[in-house]
Design an enzyme around this catalytic site. Structure first.
Site, PDB file in Angstrom:
ATOM      1  N   LYS A  85      14.554  19.579 -10.528  1.00 24.97           N
ATOM      2  CA  LYS A  85      13.590  19.804 -11.616  1.00 24.97           C
ATOM      3  C   LYS A  85      12.465  20.671 -11.082  1.00 24.97           C
ATOM      4  O   LYS A  85      11.831  20.334 -10.068  1.00 24.97           O
ATOM      5  CB  LYS A  85      13.016  18.466 -12.102  1.00 24.97           C
ATOM      6  CG  LYS A  85      13.906  17.771 -13.120  1.00 24.97           C
ATOM      7  CD  LYS A  85      13.291  16.467 -13.562  1.00 24.97           C
ATOM      8  CE  LYS A  85      12.303  16.611 -14.702  1.00 24.97           C
ATOM      9  NZ  LYS A  85      11.743  15.296 -15.090  1.00 24.97           N
TER      10      LYS A  85
HETATM   11  O1  G3P Z   1      10.464  13.605 -18.178  1.00 17.25           O
HETATM   12  C1  G3P Z   1       9.137  14.026 -18.448  1.00 17.25           C
HETATM   13  C2  G3P Z   1       8.446  12.952 -19.120  1.00 17.25           C
HETATM   14  O2  G3P Z   1       8.606  11.802 -18.311  1.00 17.25           O
HETATM   15  C3  G3P Z   1       6.991  13.124 -19.419  1.00 17.25           C
HETATM   16  O3  G3P Z   1       6.734  12.057 -20.243  1.00 17.25           O
HETATM   17  O4  G3P Z   1       5.508  10.197 -21.228  1.00 17.25           O
HETATM   18  O5  G3P Z   1       4.565  11.400 -19.242  1.00 17.25           O
HETATM   19  O6  G3P Z   1       4.640  12.507 -21.483  1.00 17.25           O
HETATM   20  P1  G3P Z   1       5.258  11.511 -20.576  1.00 17.25           P
END
Ligand code: G3P
Length: 223
Positions: A85
């Site tokens: 990633k």
């Molecule tokens: O995979 C990326 C994701 O985990 C970001 O999520 O919940 O931190 O916006 P969030």
């Protein structure tokens, strides 16, 4: 339609990877830090549990050279098939280009715009990960942005898939799939919510009551 688990929690991965049809596991520095565990043992254990399913691990370097070096280390320890990633920045795009030249699997992450997705697809990223909820928080129409990405890749015959991420509710997940994202990565809590509610339980309970009235506690294979 691919579903990945957005967690590095061993217990959750162990339970849900077999319960549902799971394509793989995604992580990022925030998700890893929540586990308060040694980095390599944690990822090695996850890899062991998920077997041939995809594992997406994020690099942390600031320059493309550092990112590529980290990616090589990840691949040496966890396997060449690991999805690397990479944040979709200028340096990230350059790292993706080098990683694709050596046959690596690449997931472009931290995607908020169609133009980032286009840049990642132009260097051959396997997945782009648009952040659904975070876009919503910026008053951006995530459905439209992801729909535009789908359209863009289709028009230009790009094999890059959309792995939508950053969800706060199941409606967002369904919106991503509905506008054409091929994959989503979600927390176990959200995934469970998909099939858990009182109305479903009520229906199942009524079937059970009617069955018992007629056949007692016998199962079909006992009749
Ligand atoms: O995979 C990326 C994701 O985990 C970001 O999520 O919940 O931190 O916006 P969030």
């Amino acid at each position: 339609m691919e579903i990945l688990l957005d967690t590095a929690n061993i217990e959750q991965i162990k339970k849900y990877v077999d319960l549902y049809e799971i394509t793989g596991v995604t992580s990022n520095p925030t998700i890893i830090s929540r586990e308060h565990a040694e980095f390599w043992p944690l990822l090695t254990e996850i890899k062991k549990i998920i077997g041939d399913r995809q594992l997406h691990v994020q690099v942390t370097g600031e320059t493309w050279e550092e990112m590529v070096k980290e990616a090589e280390c990840i691949q040496a320890k966890l396997g060449k098939e690991t999805y690397i990633k990479v944040p979709t920045t200028e340096q990230g795009i350059c790292a993706m280009k080098h990683l694709k030249a050596t046959g690596s699997h690449v997931t472009a992450t931290a995607v908020y715009t169609t133009q980032q997705a286009m840049m990642a697809a132009s260097v051959g990223a396997d997945y782009v990960a648009p952040y659904f909820n975070r876009m919503n928080n910026l008053n951006v129409d995530s459905r439209k942005v992801i729909g535009d990405m789908v359209q863009l890749f289709r028009i230009h015959n790009k094999p890059t898939k959309i792995l939508a991420a950053s969800f706060k509710n199941t409606e967002q997940v369904m919106d991503a799939f509905t506008v054409g994202a091929q994959a989503v990565t979600v927390s176990v809590d959200l995934l469970t919510t998909m099939v858990e509610n009182a109305i479903i339980d009520f229906a199942v309970e009524n079937f059970k009551k009617d069955w018992i009235k007629t056949y007692g506690d016998k199962k079909i294979y006992e009749l």
